[in-house]
Each structure stands twice: as structure tokens, then as C-alpha cells.
Design a protein around this motif. Structure first.
Motif, PDB file in Angstrom:
ATOM      1  N   ASP A  26      47.416 121.903  50.274  1.00  0.00           N
ATOM      2  CA  ASP A  26      47.151 123.108  49.495  1.00  0.00           C
ATOM      3  C   ASP A  26      45.814 122.894  48.768  1.00  0.00           C
ATOM      4  OD1 ASP A  26      47.591 121.511  47.209  1.00  0.00           O
ATOM      5  OD2 ASP A  26      49.654 122.159  47.004  1.00  0.00           O
ATOM      6  N   PRO A  27      45.287 123.908  48.088  1.00  0.00           N
ATOM      7  CA  PRO A  27      43.981 123.754  47.431  1.00  0.00           C
ATOM      8  C   PRO A  27      43.924 122.578  46.447  1.00  0.00           C
ATOM      9  CG  PRO A  27      44.556 126.064  47.532  1.00  0.00           C
ATOM     10  CD  PRO A  27      45.766 125.291  48.005  1.00  0.00           C
ATOM     11  N   TYR A  28      44.994 122.362  45.690  1.00  0.00           N
ATOM     12  CA  TYR A  28      45.009 121.237  44.759  1.00  0.00           C
ATOM     13  C   TYR A  28      44.843 119.922  45.516  1.00  0.00           C
ATOM     14  CZ  TYR A  28      46.547 117.466  41.901  1.00  0.00           C
ATOM     15  OH  TYR A  28      46.588 116.258  41.268  1.00  0.00           O
ATOM     16  N   VAL A  31      41.302 119.102  46.852  1.00  0.00           N
ATOM     17  CA  VAL A  31      40.397 118.534  45.844  1.00  0.00           C
ATOM     18  C   VAL A  31      40.750 117.070  45.604  1.00  0.00           C
ATOM     19  CG1 VAL A  31      39.647 118.663  43.427  1.00  0.00           C
ATOM     20  CG2 VAL A  31      39.882 120.752  44.780  1.00  0.00           C
ATOM     21  N   ALA A  32      42.041 116.747  45.574  1.00  0.00           N
ATOM     22  CA  ALA A  32      42.462 115.355  45.404  1.00  0.00           C
ATOM     23  C   ALA A  32      41.928 114.492  46.547  1.00  0.00           C
ATOM     24  CB  ALA A  32      43.985 115.261  45.309  1.00  0.00           C
ATOM     25  N   VAL A  33      41.983 115.007  47.764  1.00  0.00           N
ATOM     26  CA  VAL A  33      41.463 114.278  48.926  1.00  0.00           C
ATOM     27  C   VAL A  33      39.953 114.069  48.773  1.00  0.00           C
ATOM     28  CG1 VAL A  33      41.020 114.422  51.415  1.00  0.00           C
ATOM     29  CG2 VAL A  33      43.279 114.985  50.524  1.00  0.00           C
ATOM     30  N   LEU A  34      39.241 115.084  48.307  1.00  0.00           N
ATOM     31  CA  LEU A  34      37.800 114.939  48.101  1.00  0.00           C
ATOM     32  C   LEU A  34      37.493 113.853  47.080  1.00  0.00           C
ATOM     33  CD1 LEU A  34      36.557 118.645  48.127  1.00  0.00           C
ATOM     34  CD2 LEU A  34      36.125 116.882  49.846  1.00  0.00           C
ATOM     35  N   PHE A  35      38.250 113.809  45.987  1.00  0.00           N
ATOM     36  CA  PHE A  35      38.042 112.750  44.999  1.00  0.00           C
ATOM     37  C   PHE A  35      38.287 111.374  45.601  1.00  0.00           C
ATOM     38  CE2 PHE A  35      38.813 115.920  41.435  1.00  0.00           C
ATOM     39  CZ  PHE A  35      37.524 115.856  40.952  1.00  0.00           C
ATOM     40  N   GLU A  36      39.354 111.227  46.374  1.00  0.00           N
ATOM     41  CA  GLU A  36      39.657 109.937  47.003  1.00  0.00           C
ATOM     42  C   GLU A  36      38.558 109.529  47.974  1.00  0.00           C
ATOM     43  OE1 GLU A  36      43.527 110.075  48.809  1.00  0.00           O
ATOM     44  OE2 GLU A  36      44.436 110.823  46.951  1.00  0.00           O
ATOM     45  N   LEU A  71      32.767 119.557  46.105  1.00  0.00           N
ATOM     46  CA  LEU A  71      33.471 119.686  44.827  1.00  0.00           C
ATOM     47  C   LEU A  71      32.788 120.731  43.951  1.00  0.00           C
ATOM     48  CD1 LEU A  71      34.215 115.927  44.099  1.00  0.00           C
ATOM     49  CD2 LEU A  71      35.927 117.742  44.431  1.00  0.00           C
ATOM     50  N   ASP A  72      31.462 120.702  43.932  1.00  0.00           N
ATOM     51  CA  ASP A  72      30.715 121.654  43.109  1.00  0.00           C
ATOM     52  C   ASP A  72      30.918 123.086  43.617  1.00  0.00           C
ATOM     53  OD1 ASP A  72      28.812 121.936  40.872  1.00  0.00           O
ATOM     54  OD2 ASP A  72      27.501 122.733  42.431  1.00  0.00           O
ATOM     55  N   GLU A  73      30.913 123.265  44.927  1.00  0.00           N
ATOM     56  CA  GLU A  73      31.110 124.599  45.494  1.00  0.00           C
ATOM     57  C   GLU A  73      32.511 125.142  45.232  1.00  0.00           C
ATOM     58  OE1 GLU A  73      30.067 124.545  49.629  1.00  0.00           O
ATOM     59  OE2 GLU A  73      28.024 123.888  49.192  1.00  0.00           O
ATOM     60  N   SER A  74      33.468 124.242  45.005  1.00  0.00           N
ATOM     61  CA  SER A  74      34.839 124.692  44.776  1.00  0.00           C
ATOM     62  C   SER A  74      35.080 125.159  43.345  1.00  0.00           C
ATOM     63  CB  SER A  74      35.831 123.572  45.120  1.00  0.00           C
ATOM     64  OG  SER A  74      35.796 122.545  44.138  1.00  0.00           O
ATOM     65  N   LEU A  75      34.106 124.964  42.470  1.00  0.00           N
ATOM     66  CA  LEU A  75      34.273 125.361  41.073  1.00  0.00           C
ATOM     67  C   LEU A  75      34.358 126.883  40.955  1.00  0.00           C
ATOM     68  CD1 LEU A  75      31.715 122.960  39.358  1.00  0.00           C
ATOM     69  CD2 LEU A  75      34.218 122.749  39.387  1.00  0.00           C
ATOM     70  N   GLU A 121      38.746 112.430  38.290  1.00  0.00           N
ATOM     71  CA  GLU A 121      39.852 112.230  39.227  1.00  0.00           C
ATOM     72  C   GLU A 121      41.159 111.914  38.486  1.00  0.00           C
ATOM     73  OE1 GLU A 121      41.053 109.553  43.142  1.00  0.00           O
ATOM     74  OE2 GLU A 121      39.352 108.927  41.913  1.00  0.00           O
ATOM     75  N   LYS A 122      41.082 111.076  37.467  1.00  0.00           N
ATOM     76  CA  LYS A 122      42.287 110.756  36.682  1.00  0.00           C
ATOM     77  C   LYS A 122      42.850 112.005  36.014  1.00  0.00           C
ATOM     78  CE  LYS A 122      40.905 107.484  33.951  1.00  0.00           C
ATOM     79  NZ  LYS A 122      40.695 106.337  33.047  1.00  0.00           N
ATOM     80  N   ALA A 123      41.975 112.820  35.468  1.00  0.00           N
ATOM     81  CA  ALA A 123      42.433 114.061  34.827  1.00  0.00           C
ATOM     82  C   ALA A 123      43.054 114.992  35.859  1.00  0.00           C
ATOM     83  CB  ALA A 123      41.271 114.734  34.114  1.00  0.00           C
ATOM     84  N   TRP A 124      42.447 115.091  37.045  1.00  0.00           N
ATOM     85  CA  TRP A 124      42.970 115.953  38.110  1.00  0.00           C
ATOM     86  C   TRP A 124      44.358 115.472  38.517  1.00  0.00           C
ATOM     87  CZ3 TRP A 124      41.576 120.571  39.627  1.00  0.00           C
ATOM     88  CH2 TRP A 124      42.091 121.087  40.815  1.00  0.00           C
ATOM     89  N   THR A 125      44.510 114.169  38.666  1.00  0.00           N
ATOM     90  CA  THR A 125      45.805 113.602  39.043  1.00  0.00           C
ATOM     91  C   THR A 125      46.853 113.854  37.952  1.00  0.00           C
ATOM     92  OG1 THR A 125      44.678 111.890  40.316  1.00  0.00           O
ATOM     93  CG2 THR A 125      46.970 111.471  39.740  1.00  0.00           C
ATOM     94  N   ALA A 126      46.423 113.808  36.699  1.00  0.00           N
ATOM     95  CA  ALA A 126      47.354 114.016  35.589  1.00  0.00           C
ATOM     96  C   ALA A 126      47.915 115.441  35.553  1.00  0.00           C
ATOM     97  CB  ALA A 126      46.670 113.696  34.261  1.00  0.00           C
ATOM     98  N   ILE A 127      47.175 116.396  36.079  1.00  0.00           N
ATOM     99  CA  ILE A 127      47.653 117.779  36.067  1.00  0.00           C
ATOM    100  C   ILE A 127      48.292 118.158  37.406  1.00  0.00           C
ATOM    101  CG2 ILE A 127      46.011 118.538  34.322  1.00  0.00           C
ATOM    102  CD1 ILE A 127      44.434 119.892  36.639  1.00  0.00           C
ATOM    103  N   ALA A 128      48.634 117.153  38.193  1.00  0.00           N
ATOM    104  CA  ALA A 128      49.191 117.401  39.536  1.00  0.00           C
ATOM    105  C   ALA A 128      50.417 118.301  39.462  1.00  0.00           C
ATOM    106  CB  ALA A 128      49.570 116.076  40.182  1.00  0.00           C
ATOM    107  N   PRO A 129      50.384 119.333  40.274  1.00  0.00           N
ATOM    108  CA  PRO A 129      51.597 120.180  40.331  1.00  0.00           C
ATOM    109  C   PRO A 129      52.711 119.425  41.052  1.00  0.00           C
ATOM    110  CG  PRO A 129      49.990 120.905  41.960  1.00  0.00           C
ATOM    111  CD  PRO A 129      49.337 119.818  41.152  1.00  0.00           C
ATOM    112  N   PHE A 130      53.918 119.709  40.690  1.00  0.00           N
ATOM    113  CA  PHE A 130      55.040 119.056  41.344  1.00  0.00           C
ATOM    114  C   PHE A 130      55.282 119.721  42.680  1.00  0.00           C
ATOM    115  CE2 PHE A 130      55.684 118.252  36.849  1.00  0.00           C
ATOM    116  CZ  PHE A 130      55.856 116.878  36.878  1.00  0.00           C
ATOM    117  N   HIS A 131      55.372 118.919  43.742  1.00  0.00           N
ATOM    118  CA  HIS A 131      55.580 119.458  45.087  1.00  0.00           C
ATOM    119  C   HIS A 131      56.975 119.127  45.552  1.00  0.00           C
ATOM    120  CE1 HIS A 131      51.098 119.362  45.137  1.00  0.00           C
ATOM    121  NE2 HIS A 131      51.339 120.550  45.615  1.00  0.00           N
TER     122      HIS A 131
END
Length: 131
Positions: A26-28, A31-36, A71-75, A121-131
Motif C-alpha cells: 500500500d502507499p505507506y 514509502v517504507a520500502v523506499l526508506f529501507e 520520496l520528495d515527489e511523494s510529498l 525513517e524511525k518516525a515513519w515506522t513509529a506511525i505504522a498503520p496496523f495491517h
């Protein structure tokens, strides 16, 4: 089987795994994959700089810059406002550090860019939606 062919085979498997993950994401998760991928690429760039392997430095630099561009284009500036603007500035600064020439300080510059991105990346991971 030579060491080089083993490395290429492992790289191919990793690429297939990443591609499969992206197709199902999914979109979230995208972005996580891009950070990794960015983190891994910056690590490889640092290792290459320490070995003095200019060809790999340039290859990883191009990949890192492409990921930062993605990542910048996804903002979404309309929805995220000031946060999107702040992330845009951070991505631009990370790209600037990665692009600077000179092997002497390449490792330090790329490490500082990696740390900037790691915080996001840490902040993005912290707001991870529950799947």
C-alpha cells in the motif's frame, strides 16, 4: 560457482523479493520500502568509499539520489503543509551531501545524510498503520 556469480545470484534474489514486496504494498509500505532501499544504498556507498571504489560510489550515488527524488515527489504539500516543506528541505540537504565530490570527506557526508534520513525513517515506522 565463483564468488562473483554467487553475489550476482543473491542480488537477483534480493531484487525479486523487493519487487514482490513493492507490487503488494500500500502507499505507506511503498514509502517504507523506499526508506529501507535508501538506507541500504547509503551503507553500500559508504563501504565503497572506504574501499576507494569510485565506480560503485557513483552507481550508489545515482540510486540514492533517485530514491530521494521519489520520496520528495511523494510529498503532499496540500495535505501535510509545513511537514511536507520540512521533509522537502531535509531531502534536498541529504541530496546535496551525497552529491558533493571528494573522497576525503565522502564517508562523513554520506553518514550525516544517512543519519538525517534515519530519523525520518524511525518516525515513519513509529506511525505504522496496523495491517
Amino acid at each position: 560457482m565463483t564468488l562473483q556469480s554467487r553475489i550476482q545470484r543473491a542480488s537477483s534474489y534480493q531484487s525479486v523479493a523487493t519487487d514482490s514486496r513493492v507490487l503488494a504494498a500500500d502507499p505507506y509500505e511503498l514509502v517504507a520500502v523506499l526508506f529501507e532501499e535508501l538506507r541500504d544504498t547509503l551503507n553500500l556507498m559508504i563501504e565503497s568509499a572506504r574501499r576507494g571504489d569510485d565506480a560503485r560510489i557513483f552507481r550508489y550515488r545515482a540510486k540514492a539520489l533517485a530514491i530521494l527524488g521519489g520520496l520528495d515527489e511523494s510529498l503532499n504539500f496540500d495535505a501535510a503543509g509545513d511537514l511536507a516543506q520540512t521533509l522537502h528541505i531535509i531531502y534536498a540537504e541529504a541530496a546535496k551531501r551525497i552529491q558533493m565530490e571528494g573522497r576525503e570527506s565522502c564517508v562523513e557526508r554520506v553518514e550525516s545524510a544517512r543519519e538525517m534520513i534515519h530519523e525520518i525513517e524511525k518516525a515513519w515506522t513509529a506511525i505504522a498503520p496496523f495491517h
